[in-house]
Design a protein around this motif. Structure first.
Motif, PDB file in Angstrom:
ATOM      1  N   ILE A   1       0.863  -1.180   0.000  1.00 22.08           N
ATOM      2  CA  ILE A   1       0.000   0.000   0.000  1.00 22.08           C
ATOM      3  C   ILE A   1       0.900   1.230   0.000  1.00 22.08           C
ATOM      4  N   GLY A   2       0.521   2.211  -0.795  1.00 20.95           N
ATOM      5  CA  GLY A   2       1.305   3.443  -0.885  1.00 20.95           C
ATOM      6  C   GLY A   2       2.288   3.463  -2.031  1.00 20.95           C
ATOM      7  N   THR A   3       2.396   2.361  -2.769  1.00 18.14           N
ATOM      8  CA  THR A   3       3.279   2.331  -3.938  1.00 18.14           C
ATOM      9  C   THR A   3       2.738   3.314  -4.973  1.00 18.14           C
ATOM     10  N   GLU A   4       3.636   4.063  -5.594  1.00 17.16           N
ATOM     11  CA  GLU A   4       3.224   5.050  -6.591  1.00 17.16           C
ATOM     12  C   GLU A   4       2.425   4.411  -7.722  1.00 17.16           C
ATOM     13  N   SER A   5       1.505   5.169  -8.275  1.00 19.82           N
ATOM     14  CA  SER A   5       0.691   4.700  -9.390  1.00 19.82           C
ATOM     15  C   SER A   5       1.432   4.997 -10.695  1.00 19.82           C
ATOM     16  N   LEU A   6       2.369   4.126 -11.004  1.00 18.12           N
ATOM     17  CA  LEU A   6       3.186   4.245 -12.210  1.00 18.12           C
ATOM     18  C   LEU A   6       3.052   2.974 -13.033  1.00 18.12           C
ATOM     19  N   ALA A   7       3.570   3.024 -14.251  1.00 14.65           N
ATOM     20  CA  ALA A   7       3.670   1.804 -15.047  1.00 14.65           C
ATOM     21  C   ALA A   7       4.545   0.820 -14.277  1.00 14.65           C
ATOM     22  N   THR A   8       4.171  -0.446 -14.280  1.00 11.25           N
ATOM     23  CA  THR A   8       4.844  -1.452 -13.471  1.00 11.25           C
ATOM     24  C   THR A   8       6.344  -1.523 -13.735  1.00 11.25           C
ATOM     25  N   HIS A   9       6.761  -1.371 -14.977  1.00  8.06           N
ATOM     26  CA  HIS A   9       8.190  -1.487 -15.278  1.00  8.06           C
ATOM     27  C   HIS A   9       9.009  -0.344 -14.676  1.00  8.06           C
ATOM     28  N   LEU A  10       8.349   0.678 -14.130  1.00  8.79           N
ATOM     29  CA  LEU A  10       9.046   1.793 -13.484  1.00  8.79           C
ATOM     30  C   LEU A  10       9.115   1.647 -11.963  1.00  8.79           C
TER      31      LEU A  10
ATOM     32  N   LEU B   1      -1.815   3.464 -18.641  1.00 11.25           N
ATOM     33  CA  LEU B   1      -2.139   4.578 -17.763  1.00 11.25           C
ATOM     34  C   LEU B   1      -2.299   5.858 -18.590  1.00 11.25           C
ATOM     35  N   PRO B   2      -3.129   6.792 -18.151  1.00  8.48           N
ATOM     36  CA  PRO B   2      -3.260   8.068 -18.865  1.00  8.48           C
ATOM     37  C   PRO B   2      -1.945   8.854 -18.932  1.00  8.48           C
ATOM     38  N   SER B   3      -0.992   8.543 -18.071  1.00 13.29           N
ATOM     39  CA  SER B   3       0.288   9.244 -18.044  1.00 13.29           C
ATOM     40  C   SER B   3       1.329   8.641 -18.997  1.00 13.29           C
ATOM     41  N   GLN B   4       1.005   7.572 -19.689  1.00 16.36           N
ATOM     42  CA  GLN B   4       1.947   6.944 -20.615  1.00 16.36           C
ATOM     43  C   GLN B   4       1.789   7.561 -22.010  1.00 16.36           C
ATOM     44  N   PHE B   5       2.187   8.824 -22.108  1.00 22.59           N
ATOM     45  CA  PHE B   5       1.941   9.628 -23.300  1.00 22.59           C
ATOM     46  C   PHE B   5       2.552   9.047 -24.565  1.00 22.59           C
ATOM     47  N   GLU B   6       3.763   8.521 -24.464  1.00 30.96           N
ATOM     48  CA  GLU B   6       4.433   7.976 -25.648  1.00 30.96           C
ATOM     49  C   GLU B   6       3.663   6.772 -26.196  1.00 30.96           C
TER      50      GLU B   6
ATOM     51  N   SER C   1       7.409  -1.195 -21.366  1.00 28.61           N
ATOM     52  CA  SER C   1       8.694  -0.493 -21.339  1.00 28.61           C
ATOM     53  C   SER C   1       9.198  -0.170 -22.749  1.00 28.61           C
ATOM     54  N   ASP C   2       8.620  -0.796 -23.766  1.00 33.35           N
ATOM     55  CA  ASP C   2       8.991  -0.510 -25.155  1.00 33.35           C
ATOM     56  C   ASP C   2       7.725  -0.120 -25.916  1.00 33.35           C
ATOM     57  N   PRO C   3       7.302   1.153 -25.815  1.00 35.28           N
ATOM     58  CA  PRO C   3       6.026   1.568 -26.392  1.00 35.28           C
ATOM     59  C   PRO C   3       5.908   1.377 -27.901  1.00 35.28           C
ATOM     60  N   ILE C   4       6.999   1.534 -28.626  1.00 35.63           N
ATOM     61  CA  ILE C   4       6.946   1.367 -30.080  1.00 35.63           C
ATOM     62  C   ILE C   4       6.671  -0.089 -30.433  1.00 35.63           C
ATOM     63  N   LEU C   5       7.434  -0.999 -29.852  1.00 33.51           N
ATOM     64  CA  LEU C   5       7.246  -2.426 -30.110  1.00 33.51           C
ATOM     65  C   LEU C   5       5.865  -2.880 -29.644  1.00 33.51           C
ATOM     66  N   LEU C   6       5.437  -2.399 -28.487  1.00 33.17           N
ATOM     67  CA  LEU C   6       4.129  -2.785 -27.956  1.00 33.17           C
ATOM     68  C   LEU C   6       3.003  -2.328 -28.882  1.00 33.17           C
ATOM     69  N   ALA C   7       3.025  -1.071 -29.298  1.00 33.99           N
ATOM     70  CA  ALA C   7       1.970  -0.562 -30.181  1.00 33.99           C
ATOM     71  C   ALA C   7       1.973  -1.299 -31.522  1.00 33.99           C
ATOM     72  N   ASN C   8       3.155  -1.573 -32.053  1.00 36.16           N
ATOM     73  CA  ASN C   8       3.276  -2.296 -33.315  1.00 36.16           C
ATOM     74  C   ASN C   8       2.713  -3.714 -33.182  1.00 36.16           C
TER      75      ASN C   8
ATOM     76  N   LEU D   1      -1.272 -10.698 -27.939  1.00 35.57           N
ATOM     77  CA  LEU D   1      -0.035 -11.127 -28.587  1.00 35.57           C
ATOM     78  C   LEU D   1       1.203 -10.583 -27.865  1.00 35.57           C
ATOM     79  N   ALA D   2       1.156  -9.354 -27.430  1.00 37.93           N
ATOM     80  CA  ALA D   2       2.315  -8.779 -26.723  1.00 37.93           C
ATOM     81  C   ALA D   2       2.570  -9.518 -25.408  1.00 37.93           C
ATOM     82  N   GLN D   3       1.514  -9.782 -24.654  1.00 37.82           N
ATOM     83  CA  GLN D   3       1.686 -10.441 -23.361  1.00 37.82           C
ATOM     84  C   GLN D   3       2.251 -11.846 -23.518  1.00 37.82           C
ATOM     85  N   ILE D   4       1.753 -12.606 -24.486  1.00 38.25           N
ATOM     86  CA  ILE D   4       2.242 -13.983 -24.627  1.00 38.25           C
ATOM     87  C   ILE D   4       3.665 -14.031 -25.177  1.00 38.25           C
ATOM     88  N   ASN D   5       4.112 -12.905 -25.746  1.00 35.14           N
ATOM     89  CA  ASN D   5       5.486 -12.824 -26.247  1.00 35.14           C
ATOM     90  C   ASN D   5       6.408 -12.064 -25.306  1.00 35.14           C
ATOM     91  N   GLY D   6       5.919 -11.742 -24.117  1.00 37.35           N
ATOM     92  CA  GLY D   6       6.762 -11.094 -23.113  1.00 37.35           C
ATOM     93  C   GLY D   6       7.081  -9.638 -23.388  1.00 37.35           C
TER      94      GLY D   6
END
Length: 184
Positions: free
Chosen positions: A59-68, A109-114, A143-150, A134-139
């Motif tokens: 409890i109290g952990t910042e609300s950030l993307a998990t990889h951060l 998250l709404p803060s993940q602008f890229e 943390s890599d927004p370009i690869l994830l969006a693609n 597809l992204a989740q099953i491929n790990g």
């Protein structure tokens, strides 16, 4: 057809898994009295919604993307839940509500602008976000927004009922992993 399948699977999964959901809820409650974690995420048409998960971090952990977030924030039981993907069971309620699909781009998250910018370029906000894909099953995580969006674009461009069940089966039988936390 996919929306009807989402409703049927999530409804029956919630009923069948209810004892496990209550057990996990109770075990987390004993640890920190706050077993449910809620976070605002970006949904279809960029509409924000509240994603529901089991709490895996202190409890109290910042609300950030998990990889951060560093791995010391993950509780011992939370680590088990994340590894087995059981922390995501409450998201079945998000699927029933129509906030999510079982398969689709992982909601950010709404803060993940890229990531939001890249997903807008691929017109991915016309789809419901998903618990897995597809992204989740491929790990591939956020943390890599370009690869994830693609990867999300390739999945959604070719998604049909057969591939939908294929992604679900791969997830169920252990392909991929939960969002990675930063090792310190």
């Amino acid at each position: 057809m996919i929306r009807i399948t989402d409703i049927l699977i999530s409804f029956f999964a919630l009923i069948i898994l209810l004892p496990l959901i209550f057990l996990i809820y109770f075990l987390i409650y004993l640890q920190n009295k706050s077993p449910i974690f809620k976070q605002v995420r970006m949904g279809k048409n960029m509409k924000r919604f509240t994603l529901i998960k089991f709490r895996t971090m202190n409890i109290g952990t910042e609300s950030l993307a998990t990889h951060l977030i560093d791995d010391t924030k993950v509780t011992n039981f939370g680590g088990i839940l994340r590894k087995t993907k059981l922390d995501e069971l409450p998201q079945l309620w998000n699927v029933l509500r129509g906030d999510m699909s079982l398969v689709g781009p992982r909601p950010c998250l709404p803060s993940q602008f890229e990531l939001i910018d890249f997903r807008q370029k691929y017109d991915l906000y016309k789809y419901l976000p998903g618990i897995t894909g597809l992204a989740q099953i491929n790990g591939i995580d956020m943390s890599d927004p370009i690869l994830l969006a693609n990867t999300d674009y390739k999945m959604m461009k070719n998604l049909n009922l057969k591939k939908y069940f294929y992604y679900l089966l791969l997830t169920f039988f252990g392909s991929g992993f939960g969002d990675r936390v930063k090792r310190i």
